[in-house]
Scaffold this motif. Structure first.
Motif, PDB file in Angstrom:
ATOM      1  N   ARG A  10      38.198  31.176  10.149  1.00  0.00           N
ATOM      2  CA  ARG A  10      37.504  29.897  10.292  1.00  0.00           C
ATOM      3  C   ARG A  10      36.112  30.048  10.901  1.00  0.00           C
ATOM      4  O   ARG A  10      35.381  29.075  11.027  1.00  0.00           O
ATOM      5  CB  ARG A  10      38.352  28.945  11.142  1.00  0.00           C
ATOM      6  N   LEU A  11      35.745  31.258  11.314  1.00  0.00           N
ATOM      7  CA  LEU A  11      34.432  31.501  11.906  1.00  0.00           C
ATOM      8  C   LEU A  11      33.488  32.130  10.887  1.00  0.00           C
ATOM      9  O   LEU A  11      33.919  32.910  10.031  1.00  0.00           O
ATOM     10  CB  LEU A  11      34.560  32.455  13.101  1.00  0.00           C
ATOM     11  N   ASP A  12      32.210  31.814  11.001  1.00  0.00           N
ATOM     12  CA  ASP A  12      31.182  32.442  10.191  1.00  0.00           C
ATOM     13  C   ASP A  12      30.736  33.691  10.952  1.00  0.00           C
ATOM     14  O   ASP A  12      30.102  33.587  12.004  1.00  0.00           O
ATOM     15  CB  ASP A  12      30.015  31.473   9.989  1.00  0.00           C
ATOM     16  N   ALA A  55      38.316  24.693  20.997  1.00  0.00           N
ATOM     17  CA  ALA A  55      38.759  23.392  20.490  1.00  0.00           C
ATOM     18  C   ALA A  55      39.509  23.622  19.186  1.00  0.00           C
ATOM     19  O   ALA A  55      39.096  24.450  18.367  1.00  0.00           O
ATOM     20  CB  ALA A  55      37.576  22.455  20.271  1.00  0.00           C
ATOM     21  N   ASP A  56      40.593  22.925  19.009  1.00  0.00           N
ATOM     22  CA  ASP A  56      41.396  23.021  17.789  1.00  0.00           C
ATOM     23  C   ASP A  56      41.800  24.468  17.498  1.00  0.00           C
ATOM     24  O   ASP A  56      41.789  24.906  16.358  1.00  0.00           O
ATOM     25  CB  ASP A  56      40.636  22.403  16.609  1.00  0.00           C
ATOM     26  N   GLY A  57      42.134  25.217  18.557  1.00  0.00           N
ATOM     27  CA  GLY A  57      42.575  26.591  18.388  1.00  0.00           C
ATOM     28  C   GLY A  57      41.497  27.566  17.987  1.00  0.00           C
ATOM     29  O   GLY A  57      41.786  28.667  17.520  1.00  0.00           O
ATOM     30  N   LEU A  58      40.231  27.194  18.189  1.00  0.00           N
ATOM     31  CA  LEU A  58      39.110  28.007  17.729  1.00  0.00           C
ATOM     32  C   LEU A  58      38.057  28.163  18.825  1.00  0.00           C
ATOM     33  O   LEU A  58      37.689  27.182  19.477  1.00  0.00           O
ATOM     34  CB  LEU A  58      38.476  27.318  16.513  1.00  0.00           C
ATOM     35  N   VAL A  68      23.726  30.866  21.360  1.00  0.00           N
ATOM     36  CA  VAL A  68      22.797  29.748  21.468  1.00  0.00           C
ATOM     37  C   VAL A  68      21.707  29.844  20.397  1.00  0.00           C
ATOM     38  O   VAL A  68      21.327  28.857  19.782  1.00  0.00           O
ATOM     39  CB  VAL A  68      22.161  29.699  22.889  1.00  0.00           C
ATOM     40  N   GLU A  69      21.245  31.067  20.115  1.00  0.00           N
ATOM     41  CA  GLU A  69      20.116  31.261  19.197  1.00  0.00           C
ATOM     42  C   GLU A  69      20.502  31.305  17.717  1.00  0.00           C
ATOM     43  O   GLU A  69      19.752  30.848  16.872  1.00  0.00           O
ATOM     44  CB  GLU A  69      19.381  32.554  19.557  1.00  0.00           C
ATOM     45  N   TYR A  70      21.655  31.862  17.394  1.00  0.00           N
ATOM     46  CA  TYR A  70      22.021  32.068  15.989  1.00  0.00           C
ATOM     47  C   TYR A  70      23.125  31.119  15.540  1.00  0.00           C
ATOM     48  O   TYR A  70      23.947  30.685  16.334  1.00  0.00           O
ATOM     49  CB  TYR A  70      22.453  33.517  15.757  1.00  0.00           C
ATOM     50  N   ALA A  71      23.164  30.835  14.243  1.00  0.00           N
ATOM     51  CA  ALA A  71      24.149  29.904  13.685  1.00  0.00           C
ATOM     52  C   ALA A  71      25.540  30.526  13.591  1.00  0.00           C
ATOM     53  O   ALA A  71      26.543  29.832  13.740  1.00  0.00           O
ATOM     54  CB  ALA A  71      23.705  29.431  12.302  1.00  0.00           C
ATOM     55  N   ARG A  72      25.617  31.824  13.351  1.00  0.00           N
ATOM     56  CA  ARG A  72      26.911  32.488  13.211  1.00  0.00           C
ATOM     57  C   ARG A  72      27.551  32.740  14.574  1.00  0.00           C
ATOM     58  O   ARG A  72      26.878  32.744  15.603  1.00  0.00           O
ATOM     59  CB  ARG A  72      26.747  33.812  12.473  1.00  0.00           C
ATOM     60  N   ALA A  73      28.862  32.988  14.558  1.00  0.00           N
ATOM     61  CA  ALA A  73      29.612  33.228  15.799  1.00  0.00           C
ATOM     62  C   ALA A  73      29.156  34.524  16.469  1.00  0.00           C
ATOM     63  O   ALA A  73      28.894  35.526  15.796  1.00  0.00           O
ATOM     64  CB  ALA A  73      31.106  33.305  15.496  1.00  0.00           C
ATOM     65  N   CYS A  74      29.087  34.498  17.785  1.00  0.00           N
ATOM     66  CA  CYS A  74      28.716  35.680  18.560  1.00  0.00           C
ATOM     67  C   CYS A  74      29.914  36.627  18.693  1.00  0.00           C
ATOM     68  O   CYS A  74      31.055  36.260  18.413  1.00  0.00           O
ATOM     69  CB  CYS A  74      28.215  35.281  19.943  1.00  0.00           C
ATOM     70  N   VAL A  78      34.084  35.988  18.483  1.00  0.00           N
ATOM     71  CA  VAL A  78      34.842  36.769  17.513  1.00  0.00           C
ATOM     72  C   VAL A  78      35.866  37.646  18.242  1.00  0.00           C
ATOM     73  O   VAL A  78      37.021  37.755  17.817  1.00  0.00           O
ATOM     74  CB  VAL A  78      33.902  37.622  16.635  1.00  0.00           C
ATOM     75  N   GLY A  79      35.459  38.243  19.349  1.00  0.00           N
ATOM     76  CA  GLY A  79      36.374  39.072  20.136  1.00  0.00           C
ATOM     77  C   GLY A  79      37.592  38.291  20.604  1.00  0.00           C
ATOM     78  O   GLY A  79      38.715  38.794  20.578  1.00  0.00           O
ATOM     79  N   LEU A  80      37.379  37.048  21.008  1.00  0.00           N
ATOM     80  CA  LEU A  80      38.501  36.198  21.422  1.00  0.00           C
ATOM     81  C   LEU A  80      39.360  35.827  20.219  1.00  0.00           C
ATOM     82  O   LEU A  80      40.591  35.844  20.290  1.00  0.00           O
ATOM     83  CB  LEU A  80      37.986  34.946  22.129  1.00  0.00           C
ATOM     84  N   ALA A  81      38.742  35.541  19.098  1.00  0.00           N
ATOM     85  CA  ALA A  81      39.486  35.155  17.894  1.00  0.00           C
ATOM     86  C   ALA A  81      40.390  36.281  17.396  1.00  0.00           C
ATOM     87  O   ALA A  81      41.502  36.017  16.931  1.00  0.00           O
ATOM     88  CB  ALA A  81      38.528  34.715  16.788  1.00  0.00           C
ATOM     89  N   ILE A  82      39.932  37.526  17.478  1.00  0.00           N
ATOM     90  CA  ILE A  82      40.751  38.634  16.982  1.00  0.00           C
ATOM     91  C   ILE A  82      41.836  39.047  17.978  1.00  0.00           C
ATOM     92  O   ILE A  82      42.755  39.761  17.602  1.00  0.00           O
ATOM     93  CB  ILE A  82      39.902  39.857  16.567  1.00  0.00           C
TER      94      ILE A  82
END
Length: 155
Positions: A10-12, A55-58, A68-74, A78-82
């Motif tokens: 669900r992350l870019d 929020a919402d499991g994400l 803060v600077e970029y649109a994609r996930a930092c 990502v480290g937390l998501a994996i």
């Protein structure tokens, strides 16, 4: 209700950030309503500590400059998501802090009076005196448990 899809899906995420999130020495500390992440790949990890909102499991935001600077996930998000166990524990702790219940908390059965602290901490322990919650390595290894009443001491 959280999606059945894995948070990483669900992350870019760029391939470079995905790699860095896997190999950098990220340590996560559950501090409802957020997760603190510290990067021990740097010689001064205290200057590389950020807060991740969920929020919402994400993991939805991070206080790091890249998020803060970029649109994609930092790499921190990502480290937390994996690390799905850490993310699940953070979600449960946030539910408990909001007055709900966390039914699947880890129970080490240690029964210590000091919140699970031991006299000599293992090498991977990142617990700090005064923290309400133990570090993830101690929870994951079963040395300490997350309190079901996390957050109940705040009015």
């Amino acid at each position: 209700m959280a999606s059945e899809q894995h948070p990483l899906d669900r992350l870019d995420v760029s391939p470079r950030v995905l790699k860095r999130a896997q190999y950098e020495a990220l340590a996560f500390f559950i501090r409802p309503p957020y997760v603190e992440v510290r990067n021990y790949s740097y010689p001064d990890p205290e200057n590389h500590s950020y807060r991740i909102g969920i929020a919402d499991g994400l993991p939805i935001n991070c206080t790091c400059p890249a998020d803060v600077e970029y649109a994609r996930a930092c790499k921190h998000r990502v480290g937390l998501a994996i690390r799905s166990k850490v993310l699940d524990m953070a979600i449960e702790a946030a539910v408990a802090a909001d007055g709900g219940t966390a039914n699947n908390h880890v129970d080490s059965g240690a029964g210590t009076d000091d919140g699970g602290e031991t006299e000599s901490a293992p090498a991977d322990c990142a617990c700090h005196p005064g923290d309400r919650l133990p570090c993830w390595p101690c929870v994951d290894a079963g040395r300490k448990s997350l309190p079901v009443d996390a957050g109940d001491d705040e009015a």
